[in-house]
Design an enzyme around this catalytic site. Structure first.
Site, PDB file in Angstrom:
ATOM      1  N   GLY A 146      -5.327   4.210  -8.146  1.00 17.96           N
ATOM      2  CA  GLY A 146      -4.084   3.917  -7.439  1.00 17.96           C
ATOM      3  C   GLY A 146      -2.894   4.122  -8.355  1.00 17.96           C
ATOM      4  O   GLY A 146      -2.992   4.856  -9.344  1.00 17.96           O
ATOM      5  N   VAL A 153       0.225  -1.158 -10.211  1.00 17.73           N
ATOM      6  CA  VAL A 153      -0.930  -2.026  -9.944  1.00 17.73           C
ATOM      7  C   VAL A 153      -1.988  -1.840 -11.039  1.00 17.73           C
ATOM      8  O   VAL A 153      -2.667  -2.789 -11.421  1.00 17.73           O
ATOM      9  CB  VAL A 153      -1.504  -1.768  -8.526  1.00 17.73           C
ATOM     10  CG1 VAL A 153      -2.759  -2.591  -8.294  1.00 17.73           C
ATOM     11  CG2 VAL A 153      -0.460  -2.096  -7.467  1.00 17.73           C
ATOM     12  N   GLY A 154      -2.061  -0.631 -11.583  1.00 17.18           N
ATOM     13  CA  GLY A 154      -2.981  -0.381 -12.705  1.00 17.18           C
ATOM     14  C   GLY A 154      -2.733  -1.372 -13.842  1.00 17.18           C
ATOM     15  O   GLY A 154      -3.668  -1.900 -14.450  1.00 17.18           O
ATOM     16  N   GLU A 187      -7.750   5.173 -12.760  1.00 15.34           N
ATOM     17  CA  GLU A 187      -7.497   6.524 -12.248  1.00 15.34           C
ATOM     18  C   GLU A 187      -6.123   6.486 -11.591  1.00 15.34           C
ATOM     19  O   GLU A 187      -5.988   6.040 -10.454  1.00 15.34           O
ATOM     20  CB  GLU A 187      -8.584   6.908 -11.230  1.00 15.34           C
ATOM     21  CG  GLU A 187      -9.986   6.979 -11.804  1.00 15.34           C
ATOM     22  CD  GLU A 187     -10.248   8.283 -12.556  1.00 15.34           C
ATOM     23  OE1 GLU A 187      -9.518   9.264 -12.353  1.00 15.34           O
ATOM     24  OE2 GLU A 187     -11.192   8.308 -13.369  1.00 15.34           O
ATOM     25  N   CYS A 240      -3.424  12.930  -5.469  1.00 16.13           N
ATOM     26  CA  CYS A 240      -3.012  12.568  -6.831  1.00 16.13           C
ATOM     27  C   CYS A 240      -2.839  13.782  -7.726  1.00 16.13           C
ATOM     28  O   CYS A 240      -2.009  13.780  -8.618  1.00 16.13           O
ATOM     29  CB  CYS A 240      -4.020  11.605  -7.437  1.00 16.13           C
ATOM     30  SG  CYS A 240      -5.693  12.257  -7.430  1.00 16.13           S
TER      31      CYS A 240
HETATM   32  P1  NAD Z   1      -2.938   1.564  -2.548  1.00 13.84           P
HETATM   33  O1  NAD Z   1      -1.631   1.051  -2.073  1.00 13.84           O
HETATM   34  O2  NAD Z   1      -4.048   1.736  -1.597  1.00 13.84           O
HETATM   35  O3  NAD Z   1      -3.372   0.642  -3.759  1.00 13.84           O
HETATM   36  C1  NAD Z   1      -4.591   0.852  -4.438  1.00 13.84           C
HETATM   37  C2  NAD Z   1      -5.402  -0.428  -4.436  1.00 13.84           C
HETATM   38  O4  NAD Z   1      -4.697  -1.423  -5.168  1.00 13.84           O
HETATM   39  C3  NAD Z   1      -5.643  -0.983  -3.046  1.00 13.84           C
HETATM   40  O5  NAD Z   1      -7.011  -1.281  -2.899  1.00 13.84           O
HETATM   41  C4  NAD Z   1      -4.770  -2.216  -2.993  1.00 13.84           C
HETATM   42  O6  NAD Z   1      -5.330  -3.255  -2.200  1.00 13.84           O
HETATM   43  C5  NAD Z   1      -4.700  -2.640  -4.440  1.00 13.84           C
HETATM   44  N1  NAD Z   1      -3.479  -3.380  -4.729  1.00 13.84           N
HETATM   45  C6  NAD Z   1      -2.234  -3.114  -4.260  1.00 13.84           C
HETATM   46  N2  NAD Z   1      -1.344  -4.005  -4.771  1.00 13.84           N
HETATM   47  C7  NAD Z   1      -2.041  -4.840  -5.566  1.00 13.84           C
HETATM   48  C8  NAD Z   1      -1.694  -5.960  -6.378  1.00 13.84           C
HETATM   49  N3  NAD Z   1      -0.435  -6.404  -6.473  1.00 13.84           N
HETATM   50  N4  NAD Z   1      -2.674  -6.580  -7.065  1.00 13.84           N
HETATM   51  C9  NAD Z   1      -3.953  -6.144  -6.991  1.00 13.84           C
HETATM   52  N5  NAD Z   1      -4.331  -5.079  -6.239  1.00 13.84           N
HETATM   53  C10 NAD Z   1      -3.396  -4.443  -5.527  1.00 13.84           C
HETATM   54  O7  NAD Z   1      -2.766   3.012  -3.215  1.00 13.84           O
HETATM   55  P2  NAD Z   1      -1.554   3.599  -4.036  1.00 13.84           P
HETATM   56  O8  NAD Z   1      -1.414   2.890  -5.334  1.00 13.84           O
HETATM   57  O9  NAD Z   1      -0.358   3.781  -3.193  1.00 13.84           O
HETATM   58  O10 NAD Z   1      -2.190   5.034  -4.316  1.00 13.84           O
HETATM   59  C11 NAD Z   1      -1.405   6.113  -4.598  1.00 13.84           C
HETATM   60  C12 NAD Z   1      -1.315   6.317  -6.108  1.00 13.84           C
HETATM   61  O11 NAD Z   1      -2.628   6.460  -6.632  1.00 13.84           O
HETATM   62  C13 NAD Z   1      -0.594   7.578  -6.488  1.00 13.84           C
HETATM   63  O12 NAD Z   1       0.162   7.335  -7.647  1.00 13.84           O
HETATM   64  C14 NAD Z   1      -1.713   8.545  -6.796  1.00 13.84           C
HETATM   65  O13 NAD Z   1      -1.356   9.576  -7.675  1.00 13.84           O
HETATM   66  C15 NAD Z   1      -2.734   7.640  -7.395  1.00 13.84           C
HETATM   67  N6  NAD Z   1      -4.068   8.183  -7.208  1.00 13.84           N
HETATM   68  C16 NAD Z   1      -4.786   8.521  -8.300  1.00 13.84           C
HETATM   69  C17 NAD Z   1      -6.038   9.094  -8.145  1.00 13.84           C
HETATM   70  C18 NAD Z   1      -6.892   9.499  -9.301  1.00 13.84           C
HETATM   71  O14 NAD Z   1      -8.061   9.792  -9.071  1.00 13.84           O
HETATM   72  N7  NAD Z   1      -6.389   9.520 -10.514  1.00 13.84           N
HETATM   73  C19 NAD Z   1      -6.541   9.293  -6.869  1.00 13.84           C
HETATM   74  C20 NAD Z   1      -5.779   8.904  -5.782  1.00 13.84           C
HETATM   75  C21 NAD Z   1      -4.547   8.345  -5.954  1.00 13.84           C
END
Ligand code: NAD
Length: 488
Positions: free
Chosen positions: A210, A214-215, A232, A266
């Site tokens: 994600g 959040v990471g 990731e 991503c």
């Molecule tokens: P998302 O909003 O679905 O969040 C990802 C996860 O984090 C979800 O399961 C969500 O419930 C959890 N989450 C959200 N807020 C949280 C918090 N405050 N505390 C704990 N957990 C929480 O997805 P996103 O982040 O919008 O995804 C898009 C991003 O992910 C983009 O930056 C994209 O580039 C990146 N991405 C990376 C990869 C990769 O393989 N490297 C793949 C797909 C997406």
């Protein structure tokens, strides 16, 4: 086990915790899976292969439910889902199952003359209880591909699909509960509240996909238990088009990479750099490629999806400057539809004359908008990449092997792709992951198994002859001289 049902129209903050997604229920889930791991049921290779086979069969029998969920969440067509979601996972299962025994075979270790006689081997041991937190953009692929690696590694797993793709989350929950061993894999649906409760538990690995904000939350929570994390993440993946490449072919690959999944990928090329001359020559090819792939009005094309929700629709619209638009944009042109909030449709959009300080360059686009920036040549392109966060993927289109080598040596990114976009991440033999701000750790195929196991050296030395006596104190006489010479 959580059976959270979500009202996708309610903002995250208004969604309460699922009735059984409570802290206590989550603690029970993790305790049950920790016990199951300790019982040893996930250790045998046969059991792992059986569980992978159960997942393979589940994908087949739940295909219709999964495909319609993806259609509902992302407007994804059946073929697109087959290629980029179910197909990727099926291929990952097949590849991993085929090689698992050989990947798990102990590797011989040679400990060197100093320890002779001795021997050793490197064995891959399961980590224990693992957590997979998935995003919404490839909500099936990015939930189940790490699951394949976790099962192959002999771990028990809690899976947390993304609430932002609610139909797919529900379909995945159904699949896991119906087809997989509940003492091996369980699912917790939910949003921030449930994920926060999960992160309070102790895991042996957290695998998160994600955004970087959040990471950081995940990494902080993991640090509390000294839990390793695989992150990731995303960011702006740059693309440079060199002079002298076949622009017609390059344009097709760029357009496919950028507009697949409506740009919500991503590793989508985030922005394009080229000299003014190349930009001028490339533009008609890009226009033609959009028409060729998605038809005169992409809104009517089965292979062209929708933005995931209103929030992301509005965010990406906010990045578009219609004065810079040469294709698509919010208004639409030449008979093609413009942006439509009601259906979350955003046309493939290309912007030229973009400046490095424009809003579209301030964040990952994550939508169907390709900003084009003019650079003086490859030197400037390399310098621009180096001054920003390390991207997940860097792209270069060139026929010049020296320039390819320069990009490999002088820029840092999760991966570098030359003359192609996206397709490389579908290969189970390529480790996939980021570096720096785009993440840490990698998976897919063997890299996935490595991510979800600990490489443990097992060394042994016979008690006779007792050669270690040589290094025991006190250090006197001949031994002292010998040791001083050996360890100079
Ligand atoms: P998302 O909003 O679905 O969040 C990802 C996860 O984090 C979800 O399961 C969500 O419930 C959890 N989450 C959200 N807020 C949280 C918090 N405050 N505390 C704990 N957990 C929480 O997805 P996103 O982040 O919008 O995804 C898009 C991003 O992910 C983009 O930056 C994209 O580039 C990146 N991405 C990376 C990869 C990769 O393989 N490297 C793949 C797909 C997406």
């Amino acid at each position: 086990m959580s059976t959270a049902s979500h009202d996708s129209t309610a903002p995250d903050s208004e969604r309460g915790p699922a009735p059984d997604g409570s802290r206590a229920a989550i603690a029970d889930e993790t305790a049950a899976l920790r016990d199951a791991f300790e019982s040893g049921r996930t250790r045998s290779i046969r059991a792992r292969l059986d569980q992978l086979d159960a997942l393979r069969r589940a994908l087949r029998s739940e295909r219709r439910r999964l495909t319609s969920a993806l259609e509902q969440d992302l407007g994804k067509g059946r073929i697109d889902s087959a290629i980029t979601e179910l197909g990727v996972v099926t291929q990952e299962i097949a590849h991993t199952s085929r090689h698992l025994r050989s990947w798990l075979a102990p590797e011989k270790l040679t400990l060197g003359a100093m320890l002779a006689p001795s021997g050793g081997r490197l064995i891959r041991e399961p980590l224990g209880l693992t957590l997979i937190i998935a995003p919404w953009n490839y909500p099936l692929n990015l939930t189940l591909s790490p699951l394949v690696a976790a099962i192959a590694g002999g771990n028990t797993v809690i899976v947390k699909p993304s609430e932002v793709a609610p139909a797919t989350s529900a379909a995945l929950a159904h699949l896991i509960r119906t087809h997989l061993d509940p003492d091996w894999v369980r699912v917790v649906e939910g949003a921030v509240e449930e994920t926060t409760a999960l992160l309070e538990q102790r895991f042996d690995l957290i695998f998160y996909t994600g955004n970087g904000t959040v990471g950081r939350i995940v990494a902080r929570a993991a640090a509390e238990h000294l839990t390793p994390t695989i992150l990731e993440l995303g960011g702006k993946s740059p693309l440079f088009v060199d002079q002298g490449v076949d622009l017609e072919r390059a344009a097709r690959r760029i357009v496919w990479g950028k507009f697949s999944n409506t740009g919500q990928t991503c590793v989508a090329p985030d922005y394009l750099m080229a000299t003014a001359k190349t930009v001028e020559e490339l533009l008609p090819h890009l226009r033609r490629a959009v028409r060729e792939l998605y038809g005169p009005d992409p809104r009517r094309c089965e292979a062209y999806g929708r933005m995931i929700n209103d929030k992301h629709f509005d965010r990406v619209v906010g990045l578009i400057d219609d004065d810079q638009v040469v294709l698509g944009g919010t208004r639409g042109s030449a008979g093609a539809s413009g942006a439509d909030r009601a259906s979350r449709y955003l046309p493939p959009t290309i912007m030229t004359g973009v400046d490095w300080t424009d809003p579209v360059m301030a964040e990952e686009v994550f939508g169907p908008v390709l900003p084009i920036l003019t650079v003086g040549g490859p030197d400037e392109a390399i310098a621009r990449i180096r001054e920003r966060d390390k991207p997940l993927t860097a792209y270069v289109f060139t026929e010049d092997r020296d320039l390819e080598r320069r990009f490999a040596a002088e820029t840092s990114s999760g991966s570098l792709a030359v003359n192609l976009t996206l397709a490389h991440v579908g290969s189970p033999t390529m480790p996939f992951g980021g570096v720096g701000a785009s993440g840490m750790g990698a998976y897919h195929g063997r890299a996935g198994l490595q991510a979800f196991t600990h490489a443990k050296p097992v060394v042994h030395k016979p008690l006779r002859p007792d050669t270690l006596r040589l290094v025991y104190p006190p250090y006197r006489g001949l031994r002292r001289g010998l040791l001083s010479r050996l360890f100079r």
